[in-house]
Design a protein around this motif. Structure first.
Motif, PDB file in Angstrom:
ATOM      1  N   ALA A 200      19.413  45.788  29.864  1.00  0.00           N
ATOM      2  CA  ALA A 200      19.728  46.354  28.558  1.00  0.00           C
ATOM      3  C   ALA A 200      19.850  45.170  27.601  1.00  0.00           C
ATOM      4  O   ALA A 200      20.806  44.397  27.684  1.00  0.00           O
ATOM      5  CB  ALA A 200      21.025  47.150  28.608  1.00  0.00           C
ATOM      6  N   ILE A 201      18.861  45.023  26.734  1.00  0.00           N
ATOM      7  CA  ILE A 201      18.845  43.930  25.756  1.00  0.00           C
ATOM      8  C   ILE A 201      19.359  44.485  24.440  1.00  0.00           C
ATOM      9  O   ILE A 201      18.833  45.490  23.949  1.00  0.00           O
ATOM     10  CB  ILE A 201      17.425  43.349  25.614  1.00  0.00           C
ATOM     11  N   GLU A 202      20.402  43.843  23.864  1.00  0.00           N
ATOM     12  CA  GLU A 202      21.064  44.488  22.730  1.00  0.00           C
ATOM     13  C   GLU A 202      21.631  43.489  21.720  1.00  0.00           C
ATOM     14  O   GLU A 202      22.820  43.167  21.755  1.00  0.00           O
ATOM     15  CB  GLU A 202      22.167  45.425  23.216  1.00  0.00           C
ATOM     16  N   PRO A 203      20.801  43.011  20.802  1.00  0.00           N
ATOM     17  CA  PRO A 203      21.335  42.130  19.763  1.00  0.00           C
ATOM     18  C   PRO A 203      22.394  42.816  18.913  1.00  0.00           C
ATOM     19  O   PRO A 203      22.231  43.967  18.495  1.00  0.00           O
ATOM     20  CB  PRO A 203      20.102  41.762  18.932  1.00  0.00           C
ATOM     21  N   MET A 204      23.502  42.121  18.682  1.00  0.00           N
ATOM     22  CA  MET A 204      24.576  42.536  17.775  1.00  0.00           C
ATOM     23  C   MET A 204      24.702  41.434  16.737  1.00  0.00           C
ATOM     24  O   MET A 204      25.172  40.327  17.043  1.00  0.00           O
ATOM     25  CB  MET A 204      25.883  42.723  18.555  1.00  0.00           C
ATOM     26  N   ILE A 205      24.250  41.721  15.530  1.00  0.00           N
ATOM     27  CA  ILE A 205      24.061  40.689  14.512  1.00  0.00           C
ATOM     28  C   ILE A 205      24.883  41.021  13.271  1.00  0.00           C
ATOM     29  O   ILE A 205      24.792  42.124  12.733  1.00  0.00           O
ATOM     30  CB  ILE A 205      22.565  40.558  14.144  1.00  0.00           C
ATOM     31  N   ASN A 206      25.653  40.039  12.812  1.00  0.00           N
ATOM     32  CA  ASN A 206      26.539  40.213  11.667  1.00  0.00           C
ATOM     33  C   ASN A 206      25.918  39.655  10.388  1.00  0.00           C
ATOM     34  O   ASN A 206      25.280  38.601  10.422  1.00  0.00           O
ATOM     35  CB  ASN A 206      27.874  39.501  11.910  1.00  0.00           C
ATOM     36  N   MET A 207      26.174  40.330   9.273  1.00  0.00           N
ATOM     37  CA  MET A 207      25.727  39.845   7.983  1.00  0.00           C
ATOM     38  C   MET A 207      26.349  38.484   7.669  1.00  0.00           C
ATOM     39  O   MET A 207      25.707  37.602   7.112  1.00  0.00           O
ATOM     40  CB  MET A 207      26.108  40.850   6.892  1.00  0.00           C
ATOM     41  N   ARG A 222      35.402  44.787  15.371  1.00  0.00           N
ATOM     42  CA  ARG A 222      34.970  44.623  13.979  1.00  0.00           C
ATOM     43  C   ARG A 222      34.637  43.162  13.672  1.00  0.00           C
ATOM     44  O   ARG A 222      35.120  42.248  14.352  1.00  0.00           O
ATOM     45  CB  ARG A 222      36.084  45.064  13.019  1.00  0.00           C
ATOM     46  N   THR A 223      33.857  42.977  12.631  1.00  0.00           N
ATOM     47  CA  THR A 223      33.618  41.627  12.141  1.00  0.00           C
ATOM     48  C   THR A 223      34.900  41.091  11.517  1.00  0.00           C
ATOM     49  O   THR A 223      35.629  41.818  10.837  1.00  0.00           O
ATOM     50  CB  THR A 223      32.491  41.597  11.098  1.00  0.00           C
ATOM     51  N   ALA A 224      35.198  39.816  11.733  1.00  0.00           N
ATOM     52  CA  ALA A 224      36.431  39.228  11.214  1.00  0.00           C
ATOM     53  C   ALA A 224      36.419  39.134   9.693  1.00  0.00           C
ATOM     54  O   ALA A 224      37.471  39.216   9.052  1.00  0.00           O
ATOM     55  CB  ALA A 224      36.638  37.840  11.820  1.00  0.00           C
ATOM     56  N   ASP A 225      35.215  38.983   9.106  1.00  0.00           N
ATOM     57  CA  ASP A 225      35.129  38.845   7.650  1.00  0.00           C
ATOM     58  C   ASP A 225      34.877  40.164   6.927  1.00  0.00           C
ATOM     59  O   ASP A 225      34.741  40.200   5.697  1.00  0.00           O
ATOM     60  CB  ASP A 225      34.057  37.815   7.263  1.00  0.00           C
ATOM     61  N   GLY A 226      34.811  41.290   7.678  1.00  0.00           N
ATOM     62  CA  GLY A 226      34.637  42.599   7.070  1.00  0.00           C
ATOM     63  C   GLY A 226      33.227  42.902   6.604  1.00  0.00           C
ATOM     64  O   GLY A 226      32.986  43.951   5.991  1.00  0.00           O
ATOM     65  N   LYS A 227      32.278  42.018   6.920  1.00  0.00           N
ATOM     66  CA  LYS A 227      30.894  42.251   6.508  1.00  0.00           C
ATOM     67  C   LYS A 227      30.177  43.120   7.541  1.00  0.00           C
ATOM     68  O   LYS A 227      30.595  43.209   8.694  1.00  0.00           O
ATOM     69  CB  LYS A 227      30.175  40.925   6.308  1.00  0.00           C
ATOM     70  N   PRO A 228      29.082  43.779   7.146  1.00  0.00           N
ATOM     71  CA  PRO A 228      28.400  44.710   8.057  1.00  0.00           C
ATOM     72  C   PRO A 228      27.831  44.032   9.297  1.00  0.00           C
ATOM     73  O   PRO A 228      27.525  42.838   9.299  1.00  0.00           O
ATOM     74  CB  PRO A 228      27.265  45.279   7.183  1.00  0.00           C
ATOM     75  N   SER A 229      27.688  44.848  10.341  1.00  0.00           N
ATOM     76  CA  SER A 229      27.072  44.407  11.587  1.00  0.00           C
ATOM     77  C   SER A 229      26.072  45.458  12.040  1.00  0.00           C
ATOM     78  O   SER A 229      26.248  46.651  11.772  1.00  0.00           O
ATOM     79  CB  SER A 229      28.137  44.209  12.663  1.00  0.00           C
ATOM     80  N   VAL A 230      25.022  45.012  12.722  1.00  0.00           N
ATOM     81  CA  VAL A 230      23.951  45.907  13.168  1.00  0.00           C
ATOM     82  C   VAL A 230      23.714  45.710  14.661  1.00  0.00           C
ATOM     83  O   VAL A 230      23.792  44.591  15.176  1.00  0.00           O
ATOM     84  CB  VAL A 230      22.654  45.650  12.369  1.00  0.00           C
ATOM     85  N   HIS A 231      23.410  46.812  15.343  1.00  0.00           N
ATOM     86  CA  HIS A 231      23.243  46.818  16.798  1.00  0.00           C
ATOM     87  C   HIS A 231      22.019  47.669  17.156  1.00  0.00           C
ATOM     88  O   HIS A 231      21.925  48.822  16.763  1.00  0.00           O
ATOM     89  CB  HIS A 231      24.512  47.421  17.415  1.00  0.00           C
ATOM     90  N   PHE A 232      21.089  47.068  17.881  1.00  0.00           N
ATOM     91  CA  PHE A 232      19.973  47.798  18.483  1.00  0.00           C
ATOM     92  C   PHE A 232      19.922  47.445  19.964  1.00  0.00           C
ATOM     93  O   PHE A 232      20.280  46.330  20.355  1.00  0.00           O
ATOM     94  CB  PHE A 232      18.641  47.427  17.821  1.00  0.00           C
ATOM     95  N   GLU A 233      19.429  48.394  20.772  1.00  0.00           N
ATOM     96  CA  GLU A 233      19.405  48.172  22.225  1.00  0.00           C
ATOM     97  C   GLU A 233      18.279  48.974  22.860  1.00  0.00           C
ATOM     98  O   GLU A 233      18.087  50.145  22.544  1.00  0.00           O
ATOM     99  CB  GLU A 233      20.744  48.599  22.827  1.00  0.00           C
TER     100      GLU A 233
END
Length: 273
Positions: A200-207, A222-233
């Protein structure tokens, strides 16, 4: 210990993975402002059971829902709740199934309405990075090659934050098997990839920055800086010459593009290009 799968077993896993894809495509038809994530979770659990499978996340280490639904700055493991989705929200929906003893597990991030060009870029780059990683899931490569491809595309070229605390994983008769599959790493490092591995390959990338924190519920990250995060798998079988993607984004993308409440992401073909 890595558990290698036979060709027949991989076909069984494909069925479990495709049921996740089908579930996510049905969810894509429903998504709209005003809908609650708890309503989505109930639908997901019912749909999986109606197709003679088990929602894999429910009661997994005590997790209390059928799915993980993560909105905006929630990276993963978001609890479904009674809050209504709003125009401009981004929603990562992670679903698992157990079908005939085999696990399927993947995720897709949707945009409710138009969240703006910067967030749409984050969504599309993260989706593209998934396919950059999948390209490396070939016999003879190493785990580090997958992570390096994702990190190079998102962090080094775009300046996004790659989450370190959460990683992809092997998949089979258990939801989490060896090896771990980080979204960062060095070329040539890590476990050698061999035919019969399912990942299961799943990048979790933060703005913003890569830093995250876990809420008091013990699950929501959650992101520590409150900015959006995206996840695909995606669920992927390592092949001798190319990776075999067991899950199917095309049916999700078709439903996404047909729903006027969703802002369409790039297709899998475009992401691979």
């Amino acid at each position: 210990m890595v558990i290698y799968k036979t060709g027949d077993q991989i076909e069984q896993m494909r069925k479990a993975a495709l049921l996740v894809s089908q579930t996510l495509s049905e969810v894509a038809k429903l998504l709209r402002p005003g809908l609650t994530t708890l309503e989505l979770d109930v639908f997901i659990g019912t749909y999986i059971r109606d197709h003679k499978a088990i929602p894999a996340f429910l009661n997994f280490h005590g997790y209390p829902f059928n799915s993980c639904i993560s909105v905006n700055d929630v990276v993963v493991h978001g609890f479904p709740n009674r809050d209504s989705l709003k125009e401009g929200d981004i929603v990562s929906i992670d679903v698992g199934t157990i079908l005939d003893g085999w696990y399927g597990d993947h995720a897709y991030t949707f945009a409710i309405g138009d969240p703006g060009p910067e967030i749409m870029k984050l969504i599309n780059i993260t989706k593209e990075s998934l396919y950059k990683g999948i390209e490396k899931a070939v016999e003879g490569n190493r785990i580090g090659d997958i992570g390096h491809a994702i990190q190079d595309y998102t962090e080094k070229k775009q300046g996004y934050g790659v989450v370190r605390e959460l990683v992809g994983h092997g998949l089979g008769r258990s939801m989490h098997e060896d090896p771990q599959v980080p979204n960062y790493g060095k070329k040539g490092n890590g476990v050698k990839l061999k035919e019969g591995m399912v990942l299961a390959i799943e990048p979790m990338i933060n703005m913003g920055k890569r830093n995250v924190f876990t809420e008091a519920d013990g699950w929501t990250i959650r992101t520590a800086d409150g900015k959006p995060s995206v996840h695909f798998e995606h669920d992927v079988a390592v092949g001798k010459k190319s990776a075999d993607i067991l899950s199917d984004y095309s049916i999700i993308e078709k439903a996404e593009s047909a729903n006027p409440n969703l802002h369409t992401t790039r297709t899998a073909a475009e992401a691979e290009a």
